[in-house]
Scaffold this motif. Structure first.
Motif, PDB file in Angstrom:
ATOM      1  N   ALA A 201       0.821  -1.207   0.000  1.00  0.00           N
ATOM      2  CA  ALA A 201       0.000   0.000   0.000  1.00  0.00           C
ATOM      3  C   ALA A 201       0.857   1.261   0.000  1.00  0.00           C
ATOM      4  CB  ALA A 201      -0.928  -0.001   1.206  1.00  0.00           C
ATOM      5  N   ASP A 202       1.908   1.267   0.807  1.00  0.00           N
ATOM      6  CA  ASP A 202       2.781   2.446   0.855  1.00  0.00           C
ATOM      7  C   ASP A 202       3.423   2.691  -0.507  1.00  0.00           C
ATOM      8  OD1 ASP A 202       2.147   2.737   3.507  1.00  0.00           O
ATOM      9  OD2 ASP A 202       4.014   1.896   4.279  1.00  0.00           O
ATOM     10  N   ASN A 203       3.784   1.613  -1.193  1.00  0.00           N
ATOM     11  CA  ASN A 203       4.364   1.764  -2.527  1.00  0.00           C
ATOM     12  C   ASN A 203       3.328   2.204  -3.553  1.00  0.00           C
ATOM     13  OD1 ASN A 203       7.374   0.872  -3.024  1.00  0.00           O
ATOM     14  ND2 ASN A 203       6.598  -0.414  -1.356  1.00  0.00           N
ATOM     15  N   VAL A 204       2.097   1.730  -3.415  1.00  0.00           N
ATOM     16  CA  VAL A 204       1.030   2.189  -4.314  1.00  0.00           C
ATOM     17  C   VAL A 204       0.877   3.700  -4.226  1.00  0.00           C
ATOM     18  CG1 VAL A 204      -1.473   2.189  -4.664  1.00  0.00           C
ATOM     19  CG2 VAL A 204      -0.253   0.027  -4.443  1.00  0.00           C
ATOM     20  N   VAL A 205       0.921   4.228  -3.015  1.00  0.00           N
ATOM     21  CA  VAL A 205       0.827   5.683  -2.835  1.00  0.00           C
ATOM     22  C   VAL A 205       1.975   6.385  -3.556  1.00  0.00           C
ATOM     23  CG1 VAL A 205       0.891   7.553  -1.139  1.00  0.00           C
ATOM     24  CG2 VAL A 205      -0.432   5.482  -0.660  1.00  0.00           C
ATOM     25  N   ALA A 206       3.180   5.837  -3.420  1.00  0.00           N
ATOM     26  CA  ALA A 206       4.345   6.441  -4.073  1.00  0.00           C
ATOM     27  C   ALA A 206       4.251   6.319  -5.593  1.00  0.00           C
ATOM     28  CB  ALA A 206       5.627   5.771  -3.563  1.00  0.00           C
ATOM     29  N   TYR A 207       3.845   5.172  -6.088  1.00  0.00           N
ATOM     30  CA  TYR A 207       3.679   4.980  -7.534  1.00  0.00           C
ATOM     31  C   TYR A 207       2.648   5.962  -8.073  1.00  0.00           C
ATOM     32  CZ  TYR A 207       6.257   0.554  -8.384  1.00  0.00           C
ATOM     33  OH  TYR A 207       7.218  -0.414  -8.555  1.00  0.00           O
ATOM     34  N   ALA A 208       1.499   6.057  -7.410  1.00  0.00           N
ATOM     35  CA  ALA A 208       0.428   6.924  -7.890  1.00  0.00           C
ATOM     36  C   ALA A 208       0.883   8.380  -7.940  1.00  0.00           C
ATOM     37  CB  ALA A 208      -0.800   6.780  -7.001  1.00  0.00           C
ATOM     38  N   ALA A 209       1.611   8.806  -6.920  1.00  0.00           N
ATOM     39  CA  ALA A 209       2.081  10.195  -6.889  1.00  0.00           C
ATOM     40  C   ALA A 209       3.055  10.461  -8.039  1.00  0.00           C
ATOM     41  CB  ALA A 209       2.745  10.488  -5.545  1.00  0.00           C
ATOM     42  N   ALA A 210       3.973   9.531  -8.274  1.00  0.00           N
ATOM     43  CA  ALA A 210       4.955   9.721  -9.342  1.00  0.00           C
ATOM     44  C   ALA A 210       4.295   9.698 -10.716  1.00  0.00           C
ATOM     45  CB  ALA A 210       6.033   8.637  -9.247  1.00  0.00           C
ATOM     46  N   MET A 211       3.362   8.799 -10.920  1.00  0.00           N
ATOM     47  CA  MET A 211       2.706   8.670 -12.221  1.00  0.00           C
ATOM     48  C   MET A 211       1.792   9.858 -12.508  1.00  0.00           C
ATOM     49  SD  MET A 211       1.967   4.599 -11.701  1.00  0.00           S
ATOM     50  CE  MET A 211       1.132   4.211 -13.234  1.00  0.00           C
ATOM     51  N   LYS A 212       1.069  10.318 -11.498  1.00  0.00           N
ATOM     52  CA  LYS A 212       0.153  11.441 -11.706  1.00  0.00           C
ATOM     53  C   LYS A 212       0.893  12.772 -11.788  1.00  0.00           C
ATOM     54  CE  LYS A 212      -4.024   9.258  -9.993  1.00  0.00           C
ATOM     55  NZ  LYS A 212      -5.311   9.446  -9.327  1.00  0.00           N
ATOM     56  N   ALA A 213       2.117  12.804 -11.282  1.00  0.00           N
ATOM     57  CA  ALA A 213       2.924  14.011 -11.465  1.00  0.00           C
ATOM     58  C   ALA A 213       3.268  14.196 -12.942  1.00  0.00           C
ATOM     59  CB  ALA A 213       4.198  13.924 -10.627  1.00  0.00           C
ATOM     60  N   VAL A 214       3.377  13.106 -13.660  1.00  0.00           N
ATOM     61  CA  VAL A 214       3.651  13.156 -15.099  1.00  0.00           C
ATOM     62  C   VAL A 214       2.376  13.453 -15.879  1.00  0.00           C
ATOM     63  CG1 VAL A 214       4.410  11.807 -17.094  1.00  0.00           C
ATOM     64  CG2 VAL A 214       5.609  11.589 -14.901  1.00  0.00           C
ATOM     65  N   ASP A 215       1.315  12.754 -15.545  1.00  0.00           N
ATOM     66  CA  ASP A 215       0.030  12.922 -16.238  1.00  0.00           C
ATOM     67  C   ASP A 215      -1.089  12.800 -15.216  1.00  0.00           C
ATOM     68  OD1 ASP A 215      -2.247  12.894 -17.758  1.00  0.00           O
ATOM     69  OD2 ASP A 215      -1.625  11.279 -19.100  1.00  0.00           O
ATOM     70  N   ARG A 250      -4.656   2.309   3.796  1.00  0.00           N
ATOM     71  CA  ARG A 250      -3.436   3.084   3.604  1.00  0.00           C
ATOM     72  C   ARG A 250      -3.357   3.755   2.231  1.00  0.00           C
ATOM     73  NH1 ARG A 250       0.097   1.662   7.675  1.00  0.00           N
ATOM     74  NH2 ARG A 250      -0.572  -0.129   8.922  1.00  0.00           N
ATOM     75  N   ALA A 251      -3.975   3.155   1.220  1.00  0.00           N
ATOM     76  CA  ALA A 251      -3.819   3.686  -0.139  1.00  0.00           C
ATOM     77  C   ALA A 251      -5.133   4.127  -0.768  1.00  0.00           C
ATOM     78  CB  ALA A 251      -3.160   2.627  -1.032  1.00  0.00           C
ATOM     79  N   GLY A 252      -6.245   3.979  -0.063  1.00  0.00           N
ATOM     80  CA  GLY A 252      -7.546   4.280  -0.646  1.00  0.00           C
ATOM     81  C   GLY A 252      -7.663   5.677  -1.215  1.00  0.00           C
ATOM     82  N   ALA A 253      -7.070   6.651  -0.550  1.00  0.00           N
ATOM     83  CA  ALA A 253      -7.176   8.034  -1.011  1.00  0.00           C
ATOM     84  C   ALA A 253      -6.339   8.303  -2.254  1.00  0.00           C
ATOM     85  CB  ALA A 253      -6.751   8.983   0.115  1.00  0.00           C
ATOM     86  N   ALA A 254      -5.393   7.410  -2.552  1.00  0.00           N
ATOM     87  CA  ALA A 254      -4.470   7.656  -3.669  1.00  0.00           C
ATOM     88  C   ALA A 254      -4.884   6.946  -4.949  1.00  0.00           C
ATOM     89  CB  ALA A 254      -3.060   7.201  -3.273  1.00  0.00           C
ATOM     90  N   ILE A 255      -5.858   6.040  -4.876  1.00  0.00           N
ATOM     91  CA  ILE A 255      -6.184   5.213  -6.038  1.00  0.00           C
ATOM     92  C   ILE A 255      -7.518   5.625  -6.651  1.00  0.00           C
ATOM     93  CG2 ILE A 255      -4.841   3.259  -5.227  1.00  0.00           C
ATOM     94  CD1 ILE A 255      -7.471   1.963  -4.295  1.00  0.00           C
ATOM     95  N   ASP A 256      -7.730   5.179  -7.883  1.00  0.00           N
ATOM     96  CA  ASP A 256      -8.972   5.454  -8.601  1.00  0.00           C
ATOM     97  C   ASP A 256      -9.823   4.211  -8.783  1.00  0.00           C
ATOM     98  OD1 ASP A 256      -8.371   8.346  -9.445  1.00  0.00           O
ATOM     99  OD2 ASP A 256      -6.603   7.251 -10.156  1.00  0.00           O
ATOM    100  N   PHE A 257      -9.214   3.046  -8.687  1.00  0.00           N
ATOM    101  CA  PHE A 257      -9.970   1.808  -8.802  1.00  0.00           C
ATOM    102  C   PHE A 257      -9.202   0.688  -8.131  1.00  0.00           C
ATOM    103  CE2 PHE A 257      -7.269   1.930 -12.556  1.00  0.00           C
ATOM    104  CZ  PHE A 257      -6.887   0.611 -12.790  1.00  0.00           C
ATOM    105  N   VAL A 258      -9.902  -0.403  -7.880  1.00  0.00           N
ATOM    106  CA  VAL A 258      -9.272  -1.613  -7.358  1.00  0.00           C
ATOM    107  C   VAL A 258      -9.379  -2.688  -8.428  1.00  0.00           C
ATOM    108  CG1 VAL A 258      -9.769  -1.016  -4.970  1.00  0.00           C
ATOM    109  CG2 VAL A 258     -11.388  -2.450  -6.249  1.00  0.00           C
ATOM    110  N   ASP A 259      -8.395  -3.570  -8.446  1.00  0.00           N
ATOM    111  CA  ASP A 259      -8.311  -4.590  -9.481  1.00  0.00           C
ATOM    112  C   ASP A 259      -8.342  -5.957  -8.829  1.00  0.00           C
ATOM    113  OD1 ASP A 259      -7.953  -5.432 -12.205  1.00  0.00           O
ATOM    114  OD2 ASP A 259      -5.925  -6.020 -11.650  1.00  0.00           O
TER     115      ASP A 259
END
Length: 693
Positions: A201-215, A250-259
């Motif tokens: 979950a902590d990494n999902v937050v970091a991934y989402a922040a880095a990816m959305k900083a680009v787009d 931990r990551a709910g606020a950072a994501i747009d969907f669950v898979d």
């Protein structure tokens, strides 16, 4: 209606197969099944043995532009070829997933390598995207969590959407990452020292922040487990909750969907084909978890199902029937995309399933290869298997903008799904899961009156080479060949213009016996009717000229799904509002309180603990606690501190030892489940409904 060129090529073969398929059926069923022949006139006279109800007022989810999906993999040399993309386009595929399951967690997109795995030539990201564009499908891309980094994922977003302008919107972080060994089984690569859901979950937050900083427009998804599938319910050592609880918290606020993925298993085709009945409860539980743990904006979090398949009959008719049932069931419940695993996979072993050769191949299309011992060889490369034809039928059935509506069947061997189209047409998908007998279905409609014209029916039968299309049967009766799928398209008896717009999303405030239902205001002069969904026959709960209605005499602890429709002074009726599902509570201040807990879960069973408190002013004497399992796949294996008995879905727990006023006792049991474990929410003590804690 869309009929692709390859379907027309198969038509004569399929019509012959349809007649042959019912040759062993009872004479009456045979007469109705070949309704396109001179015996068609007798079809209406054949008594229906199955009742199906379709309710246009029971609105479910609307089909989105990414609904029908498949998986592509970098080991597949046919990825993106014109032959494959043409077949996928013909089937109506709207989303393709890359780079392929567990390979995603070892795949590095920049140099197109997957250390430890095979990468076929000409399967790089640009080749994939070219194929997706020819298919007319959106990509679902899996960022490498297991052996990758947030920066690698962000660079991929930059390349895809900034450098190349692909507009790749949907990205998931990893694949089945709960399979990294944290719960014992380890098939998913994961180089992180900490393999817990907290670390993921902590990494999902970091991934989402880095990816959305680009787009900032990209949508990022996190991997969860499907309720009822391992390791759902398990809390590993050192964790504060299950995988889903920890990731969402931990990551709910950072994501747009669950898979999620769903391989429901089953020791036989017959058992596997019962599993789609679990979908509604599974999605209900998953949405409840998202709502409970996903934070204040949890309502915006969507659900994708990016892998599903069967254990028996993977490329024969059981796989086809399962695909049609599962895609329809999930899409009706609002899952925004459903993906079959896989386009190509390869043969494992040959067997005969329902009279057809099955290669135990997960693929939609033949790989054109042989089993390892050369005992059996598949048909030529890219020959469609049975599930492909079911997917093709889905492409005609569930089109972007269509609205699923409620259905009900009185025979578990016949499933029914339906959509209402913008032009007023109603399409009904009927699935006969009986391998031995044809069934004549009596169709009944609520909120829709079909025209008198003979409906157009698309049919896929066991062993057929494709889908057949004919005008056959009536709006009120259709006969289904054994192990077949039929798509019946109906026109309304008249066209309504100027009907009010459908009401907006309702909300509800509930007690144990009441629900106050509200919805956004529409134009003036409308009457609103509130309906409870009930297996294709809605129950009207009330009507009002306002935008709120209080419904009384509800049952405590029960789940209700309702819709609101608007009616104008001319009697024209709107479409249904979006559905609202709520569960009533239990009475506050009851003479007893029950606290039911799952204290130790192992994925298909658990230790249950039940605390019972007498809130009254007098002792109970001997007592009986009773509750009903919400599903048919839950049971009590054993119990202690009282006598436990189960009859059907009802459980009774009895004791001769009374409870003094204000006293509490605890009883326990071992429970079992083989599907989503929806816990009971209402209990009675000596016939009195208790407060549930």
């Amino acid at each position: 209606m869309h009929v692709s060129p390859h379907r027309r090529a198969f038509a004569s073969t399929v019509l012959l197969a349809l007649v042959t398929a019912v040759a062993g059926a009872p004479p009456a069923a045979h007469a109705a099944a070949v309704a396109g022949t001179p015996s068609a006139a007798r079809a209406a006279a054949v008594a229906a043995d199955v009742r199906v109800d379709v309710d246009a007022r029971a609105g479910l989810a609307t089909v989105g532009s990414t609904a029908l999906g498949v998986n592509h993999a970098i080991w597949d040399s046919q990825l993106g070829t014109p032959a494959v993309t043409g077949l996928l386009k013909d089937a109506g595929v709207q989303m393709v997933r890359y780079p392929g399951g567990s390979y995603a967690d070892i795949y590095h997109w920049k140099d197109h390598t997957a250390p430890g795995g095979y990468v076929a030539p000409d399967t790089d990201f640009d080749t994939f995207m070219a194929g997706a564009q020819r298919t007319g499908a959106s990509p679902m891309i899996i960022a490498n969590y297991g052996t990758g980094t947030a920066q690698e994922a962000a660079d991929w977003v930059r390349y895809a959407n900034v450098t190349k302008g692909y507009g790749a919107k949907y990205w998931t972080i990893g694949n089945e990452n709960y399979g990294n060994g944290h719960y014992g089984s380890a098939w998913e690569a994961d180089n992180h020292a900490d393999k817990s859901p907290k670390e993921y979950a902590d990494n999902v937050v970091a991934y989402a922040a880095a990816m959305k900083a680009v787009d900032p427009s990209v949508k990022v998804g996190a991997v969860l487990t499907m309720p009822g599938n391992w390791p759902d319910g398990i809390v590993a050592a050192g964790d504060a909750g299950t995988w889903n609880q920890e990731v969402l918290t931990r990551a709910g606020a950072a994501i747009d969907f669950v898979d999620v993925h769903w391989y429901p298993g089953g020791s036989s085709a017959a058992e596997t084909l019962t599993k789609p009945a679990q979908i509604q409860d599974a999605v209900y539980l998953l949405r409840r978890q998202i709502s409970q743990y996903g934070g204040v904006n949890a309502a915006r979090v969507g659900i994708s199902m990016t892998e599903t398949n069967v254990d028996t009959g993977r490329n024969t008719q059981p796989g086809a029937l399962f695909l049609a049932d599962v895609y329809s069931g999930l899409l009706a419940q609002g899952v925004f995309t459903v993906h079959w695993w896989n386009v190509h996979n390869g043969p494992d072993k040959a067997s005969t399933v329902a009279g057809q050769t099955d290669y135990n191949d997960f693929g939609l299309l033949s790989s054109g290869t042989c089993t390892a011992d050369n005992s059996a060889c598949e048909p030529p490369l890219n020959t469609p298997f049975a599930p492909y034809h079911a997917l093709s039928l889905m492409g005609d059935f569930a089109r972007t903008g269509d609205r699923f509506v409620g259905t009900g069947s009185d025979n578990s061997l016949v499933s029914a799904h339906a959509v209402r189209r913008d032009n007023g047409d109603l399409a009904v998908l009927l699935i006969n899961k009986d391998p031995d007998a044809a069934h004549t279905v009596g169709l009944n409609y609520n909120g829709f009156t079909p025209g008198t014209a003979t409906p157009v029916v698309e049919t896929f039968t066991n062993g057929a080479g494709g889908v057949a299309t004919a005008s056959t049967g009536t709006a009120g009766a259709q006969t289904l060949a054994p192990y077949s799928i039929a798509l019946v398209t109906l026109h309304p008896d008249h066209t309504v213009t100027g009907a009010p717009r459908a009401p907006g999303q309702p909300s509800a405030t509930v007690t144990d016996r009441t629900a106050t239902i509200s919805w956004p205001a529409g134009v003036s002069g409308l009457k609103y009717e509130v309906y409870r969904q009930n297996n294709g026959i809605s129950e009207q709960l009330g009507e009002t000229t306002g935008t709120s209605l209080t419904v009384y005499n509800l049952q405590p602890g029960q789940r209700y799904t309702i819709n609101v429709v608007a009616r104008d002074v001319a009697g024209r009726v709107s479409g249904a509002s979006p559905p609202l599902t709520f569960t009533t509570g239990t009475p506050a201040g009851a003479s007893c309180t029950v606290k039911f807990r799952d204290t130790n879960d192992w994925g298909n069973g658990y230790v249950g603990s039940v605390d019972i408190t007498n809130n009254g002013t007098a002792p109970t004497g001997g007592w009986t606690l009773a509750f009903t399992w919400p599903t048919g796949w839950q049971s009590v294996s054993s119990g202690w501190n009282a006598t436990w008995e189960q009859s059907g879905r009802t459980v009774r727990v009895t004791s001769d030892t009374g409870l003094a006023a204000g006293a509490s006792t605890n009883v326990g049991f071992v429970g079992a489940y083989s599907g989503p474990n929806v816990l009971p929410e209402v209990f009675t003590l000596n016939g009195t409904v208790c407060t549930s804690a």
